[in-house]
Motif scaffolding. Structure first.
Motif, short mmCIF file in Angstrom:
data_model
loop_
_atom_site.label_atom_id
_atom_site.label_comp_id
_atom_site.label_asym_id
_atom_site.label_seq_id
_atom_site.Cartn_x
_atom_site.Cartn_y
_atom_site.Cartn_z
N SER A 17 21.92 12.44 39.71
CA SER A 17 22.76 11.42 40.33
C SER A 17 22.02 10.80 41.51
N ARG A 66 29.95 6.30 34.12
CA ARG A 66 28.84 6.99 34.80
C ARG A 66 28.66 6.51 36.24
N GLN A 81 27.53 4.65 43.27
CA GLN A 81 27.31 6.05 42.92
C GLN A 81 26.96 6.11 41.44
N SER A 83 25.66 8.46 38.23
CA SER A 83 25.53 9.81 37.71
C SER A 83 25.05 9.76 36.27
#
Length: 121
Positions: A17, A66, A81, A83
C-alpha cells in the motif's frame, strides 16, 4: 496563484500500500474538485480518482475497491490511499485541483509536478 505540492511516491512491491498527499497553497477563495491522474510510459494521462467539495468521489474502474480518496478542507489537502498495488499501477501520479483565485470570478484547473509510483518486485 495556486501551488500544489505532492508527496508520497515511492517504490513498492506488488500487494503493498501507499498513500499520496497533495497540499494546495496560495491565494484562492475556494477549492472545488480535487483529484489524481496518472500517466504511465507510452500511455495517455488518465483520471484515477476525484473528490468534489461536497465529498462525492469518482474512481477509474481499474482502481475501484483498491484506492480511496479523501480531502481535508482545513489543510487544503487531498489524499490518495492505494492498496493492493500491482505493476499496472506504475506511473507518474499528478494532483489536479480546480480552485478559484481570490481575484477572479471563475475557477481554474491546476496541476502538481507529479510523483513517481513504481510497483516492482
Amino acid at each position: 496563484q495556486v501551488q500544489l505540492v505532492e508527496s508520497g511516491g515511492h517504490l513498492v512491491q506488488p500487494g503493498e500500500s501507499l498513500r499520496l498527499s497533495c497540499a494546495a497553497s496560495g491565494r484562492f477563495s475556494s477549492i472545488h474538485s480535487m483529484g489524481w491522474y496518472r500517466q504511465a510510459p507510452g500511455k495517455q494521462r488518465e483520471l484515477v480518482a476525484s473528490i468534489s467539495s461536497g465529498g462525492r468521489t469518482d474512481f477509474a474502474d481499474s482502481v475501484k475497491g483498491r484506492f480511496t480518496i479523501s480531502r481535508d478542507n482545513d489543510k487544503n489537502t487531498t489524499y490518495l490511499q492505494m492498496s493492493s498495488l500491482d505493476r499496472e499501477d506504475t506511473a507518474v501520479y499528478y494532483c489536479n485541483v480546480r480552485a478559484r483565485p481570490v481575484d477572479s470570478w471563475r475557477s481554474y484547473e491546476y496541476w502538481g509536478q507529479g510523483t513517481q509510483v513504481t510497483v516492482s518486485s
